[in-house]
Design an enzyme around this catalytic site. Structure first.
Site, PDB file in Angstrom:
ATOM      1  N   LYS A   1     -10.293  -3.637  -4.496  1.00  0.00           N
ATOM      2  CA  LYS A   1     -11.086  -2.410  -4.599  1.00  0.00           C
ATOM      3  C   LYS A   1     -10.350  -1.325  -5.351  1.00  0.00           C
ATOM      4  O   LYS A   1     -10.959  -0.442  -5.924  1.00  0.00           O
ATOM      5  CB  LYS A   1     -11.356  -1.866  -3.186  1.00  0.00           C
ATOM      6  CG  LYS A   1     -12.244  -2.729  -2.360  1.00  0.00           C
ATOM      7  CD  LYS A   1     -12.298  -2.239  -0.922  1.00  0.00           C
ATOM      8  CE  LYS A   1     -13.277  -3.102  -0.146  1.00  0.00           C
ATOM      9  NZ  LYS A   1     -13.383  -2.727   1.259  1.00  0.00           N
TER      10      LYS A   1
ATOM     11  N   LYS B   1       0.820  -1.220   0.000  1.00  0.00           N
ATOM     12  CA  LYS B   1       0.000   0.000   0.000  1.00  0.00           C
ATOM     13  C   LYS B   1       0.848   1.260   0.000  1.00  0.00           C
ATOM     14  O   LYS B   1       0.441   2.278  -0.554  1.00  0.00           O
ATOM     15  CB  LYS B   1      -0.955   0.012   1.192  1.00  0.00           C
ATOM     16  CG  LYS B   1      -2.103  -0.966   1.051  1.00  0.00           C
ATOM     17  CD  LYS B   1      -3.249  -0.601   1.982  1.00  0.00           C
ATOM     18  CE  LYS B   1      -4.405  -1.568   1.815  1.00  0.00           C
ATOM     19  NZ  LYS B   1      -5.499  -1.278   2.744  1.00  0.00           N
TER      20      LYS B   1
ATOM     21  N   LYS C   1      -4.609 -10.235  -6.980  1.00  0.00           N
ATOM     22  CA  LYS C   1      -5.886 -10.484  -6.303  1.00  0.00           C
ATOM     23  C   LYS C   1      -6.935  -9.455  -6.720  1.00  0.00           C
ATOM     24  O   LYS C   1      -6.590  -8.323  -7.089  1.00  0.00           O
ATOM     25  CB  LYS C   1      -5.703 -10.559  -4.788  1.00  0.00           C
ATOM     26  CG  LYS C   1      -5.536  -9.242  -4.125  1.00  0.00           C
ATOM     27  CD  LYS C   1      -5.590  -9.362  -2.605  1.00  0.00           C
ATOM     28  CE  LYS C   1      -5.433  -7.963  -2.042  1.00  0.00           C
ATOM     29  NZ  LYS C   1      -5.338  -7.796  -0.650  1.00  0.00           N
TER      30      LYS C   1
END
Ligand code: AMP
Ligand code: TRP
Length: 344
Positions: free
Chosen positions: A210, A115, A207
Site C-alpha cells: 500500500k 516500518k 512485495k
C-alpha cells in the site's frame, strides 16, 4: 492440550490502496474459509494509527476495507465483520499481553524494523507494541485459524508464544477456574496457495504494498479495466519466453510473480498455468492475464464503489458486527481477569 472449537479470525488495516496482494493473500481465503468455519473478520483501525493517519482518510479507509470484504463475498450475516476500535477488549487484552510478551521477542520483529526505518527512536510506542495487539485480536476470541499473507507469519509465531506463556505462567489459576490445562489455543496460520506473497509489478524482489510510492507497482481493487490493463502491460518482465515447468521460474522473480497471480486469479496452480503458456512470450501471456484480471476484479471494484456510496449501510454492518464480537470478547476478557486475580 485442551481442544478448542474451531474459529477463524483475521484482520486488515484500513490504510488505503487496498490491492491485489491483500485480495489474493487474504480476502480470497476469507471467503473460502467461511464455508467450513465460523469466522470473525476485523478492520483493524487501532493498528492503523501506529503510523500517522489523517482522520478523514481513516474513516474513508475503514469503509473501503469493509466494502472490499463484502464485495469479495464475505457473508456479514453468517460471519462477524466489525472495526476493532468498537470492541474495547482488544486494547484491554493487549495491555495484559504487553506484560506477558518479552522485549526481546518484539525486538526480533522484522515488520517493525521495516516500518520504523532508520529513525527508530522516533517510531511510536504503538508501532513497537503492534504485535501484542495483534495477538490480543486473535486470542480475545480464542481463535484457532488465522488466514494471512506470508508477511504475517512472524507475528503469528509471536501470538503462539504469547498464548503459550500465558497458559504456562498462569497454569494453576487456569486449572483452578475450570479451564483445564490451557486457556488460549495456539492459533494456526493459514498461508497457502500460489499468491501468499504478491510482489511489486515494478520490482520482483519487493512485495506489493500500500505504501509503495509508485501506483504502477500495484493493482488497486478500485482500479478500472483500463488501469488494470495498463499496469500489467507496463509490469516488469525479462526477455525470455515462459518456461514449461515451475523449476524454470527460479531466478526470474517477475515471471514467477505474474504466473502466481494468474494461477491464483484462475484458481489453479503455477504448473497448470505453465502447461498452457510455457514457450509463449510475455505479450501473449500478459494479454490473457489482463482479460482474466479484469473479469475477476472488475465486478469486485464496481461493487465496492456501490457499497462505499452507502456509508449508512456499511456503518450499520460494522455496528452489528461489533455487538456480536463484543459478546464473545467480553466473556473471554472476564475469564482472563479472573485468571489474573483481578476483582470485577
Ligand atoms: P494489511 O493491509 O497490511 O493489513 O494486510 C492485510 C492482509 O493482506 C494480510 O493478511 C497480509 O498478509 C496480506 N498481504 C498484504 N500484502 C500482501 C502481498 N503483497 N501479498 C500477499 N498478501 C499480502
Ligand atoms: N498485522 C496484520 C497486517 O498488517 C493485520 C492484523 C492485525 C491481523 N491484527 C490481526 C491479521 C489479527 C490477522 C489477525 O496485515
Amino acid at each position: 492440550m485442551a481442544q478448542f472449537p474451531q474459529l477463524v479470525f483475521s484482520g486488515v488495516q484500513p490504510t488505503g490502496n487496498f490491492h491485489l496482494g491483500n485480495y489474493l493473500g487474504a480476502l480470497v481465503k476469507f471467503v473460502d474459509l467461511q464455508r467450513s468455519f465460523d469466522c470473525v473478520y476485523c478492520v483493524v483501525d487501532l493498528h492503523a494509527i501506529t503510523m500517522p493517519q489523517d482522520p478523514v482518510e481513516l474513516t474513508k479507509n475503514i469503509r473501503e476495507v469493509t466494502a472490499a470484504f463484502i464485495a469479495s463475498g464475505v457473508d456479514v450475516k453468517k460471519n462477524i465483520v466489525f472495526n476493532q476500535s468498537q470492541v474495547a477488549e482488544h486494547a484491554e487484552l493487549a495491555w495484559v499481553f504487553n506484560c506477558v510478551a518479552r522485549i526481546g521477542w518484539l525486538n526480533r520483529m522484522t515488520q517493525f524494523k521495516e516500518k520504523a526505518g532508520k529513525d527508530r527512536e522516533n517510531a511510536s510506542v504503538g508501532l513497537y507494541a503492534y504485535p501484542t495487539l495483534m495477538a490480543a485480536d486473535i486470542l480475545v476470541y480464542r481463535a484457532t485459524h488465522v488466514p494471512v499473507g506470508e508477511d504475517q507469519k512472524q507475528h503469528l509465531e509471536l501470538t503462539r508464544d504469547v498464548a503459550q506463556k500465558f497458559n504456562n505462567d498462569f497454569s494453576g489459576s487456569i486449572a483452578a477456574r475450570g479451564h483445564g490445562d490451557a486457556f488460549f489455543p495456539l492459533p494456526e496460520p493459514v498461508i497457502q496457495g500460489p499468491a501468499t506473497r504478491v510482489m511489486s509489478l515494478r520490482d520482483g524482489s519487493k512485495k506489493m504494498s500500500k505504501s509503495d510510492a509508485s501506483d504502477y507497482s500495484r493493482i488497486n481493487l478500485s482500479d478500472d479495466a483500463d488501469q488494470i490493463a495498463q499496469k500489467f502491460r507496463k509490469a516488469k518482465t525479462d526477455p525470455d519466453a515462459l518456461p514449461s515447468e515451475v523449476a524454470g521460474l527460479a531466478g526470474r522473480p517477475e515471471a514467477d510473480n505474474l504466473v502466481g497471480v494468474f494461477a491464483a486469479l484462475n484458481e489453479t496452480t503455477k504448473e497448470a498455468v505453465l502447461r498452457d503458456f510455457g514457450g509463449q512470450n510475455f505479450s501473449a501471456f500478459k494479454a490473457a492475464l489482463i482479460d482474466l484480471a479484469v473479469a475477476r476484479l472488475g465486478p469486485v471494484g464496481a461493487e465496492m464503489k456501490r457499497l462505499q456510496a452507502d456509508a449508512a449501510y456499511i456503518d450499520g454492518v460494522l455496528r452489528d458486527g461489533a455487538q456480536r464480537a463484543s459478546a464473545i470478547a467480553r466473556a473471554n476478557m472476564a475469564a482472563v481477569k479472573d485468571i489474573l486475580g483481578f476483582i470485577r
